[in-house]
Design an enzyme around this catalytic site. Sequence first.
Site, PDB file in Angstrom:
ATOM      1  CG  ASP A 109     -10.610  -7.085   5.252  1.00 36.40           C
ATOM      2  OD1 ASP A 109     -10.358  -8.111   5.901  1.00 36.40           O
ATOM      3  OD2 ASP A 109     -10.131  -6.853   4.118  1.00 36.40           O
TER       4      ASP A 109
ATOM      5  CG  HIS B 146      -7.528  -3.701   6.757  1.00 34.32           C
ATOM      6  ND1 HIS B 146      -7.176  -4.329   5.585  1.00 34.32           N
ATOM      7  CD2 HIS B 146      -8.598  -2.902   6.427  1.00 34.32           C
ATOM      8  CE1 HIS B 146      -7.974  -3.927   4.596  1.00 34.32           C
ATOM      9  NE2 HIS B 146      -8.832  -3.062   5.083  1.00 34.32           N
TER      10      HIS B 146
ATOM     11  CG  HIS C  70      -9.167   1.517   4.269  1.00 32.02           C
ATOM     12  ND1 HIS C  70      -9.348   1.410   2.914  1.00 32.02           N
ATOM     13  CD2 HIS C  70      -9.489   0.304   4.786  1.00 32.02           C
ATOM     14  CE1 HIS C  70      -9.796   0.191   2.637  1.00 32.02           C
ATOM     15  NE2 HIS C  70      -9.882  -0.505   3.763  1.00 32.02           N
TER      16      HIS C  70
ATOM     17  CG  HIS D 102     -15.731  -5.520   4.222  1.00 35.24           C
ATOM     18  ND1 HIS D 102     -15.979  -6.244   3.075  1.00 35.24           N
ATOM     19  CD2 HIS D 102     -14.543  -4.896   4.029  1.00 35.24           C
ATOM     20  CE1 HIS D 102     -14.977  -6.055   2.217  1.00 35.24           C
ATOM     21  NE2 HIS D 102     -14.094  -5.240   2.768  1.00 35.24           N
TER      22      HIS D 102
HETATM   23 ZN   LIG Z   1     -10.548  -2.427   4.028  1.00 31.17          ZN
END
Ligand SMILES: [Zn+2]
Length: 208
Positions: free
Chosen positions: A17, A68, A72, A161
């Site tokens: 991610d 995603h 965020h 990540h």
């Molecule tokens: Zn994230």
Amino acid sequence: MRFAARCISPWAALTFDDGPNPSWTPRILDALDRVGARATFFVIAPLALEHRQLVSDTLDAGHEVEFHCTEHVRHTRRSRREVEADTHEGLQSLQSLGIEARLWRPPWGICAPWTQEVAQESGLRLASWSADTKDWRGDTVPEMLGRVEPLLGQGSVVLMHDGLGPRARRTGCEETVALVEPLVARLRELGCEPTPLGVAVGEQRVGA
Ligand SMILES: [Zn+2]
């Protein structure tokens, strides 16, 4: 969470991610290439637009690029309308890069009561994980392997990540890069081949 298998061979999914990141995504791609493993990257759409060559490199190497977010932000801290707009904008960004996203991992994996409905409206399938490396904390490879090993097996989905998202407690993704090889080795010892999640669950794009 575990997905039901749609393919014959036992599989597990490596997922990354918060990228693409010009410093770390290439190193993750190199690490995956060294062990011949394919993965799924849940990208932040504006970063994908900013680093479109990285997106191309990721796709060319046989990995999946999925959605995603645009911003965020936790869905529980936004209105449904805001998340719908964020999703629409993000999917359009990915489409401009030739990507028809099928999978969606919301920020922090946190869903509001209506997130599933937004996913359906957007033609997306929510994609959580079953094994969290917590790599964002800056843990070492042995710490991360120790944490996820009991959770690895058929249908396991490992969260990592390739970028530094909000609240990351580390300044680089070296340990995630270093984790790829021993993690893939462990999965293969268990008889599970790292497989892009969309392929594994039957959501792969035509021509992907
Ligand atoms: Zn994230």
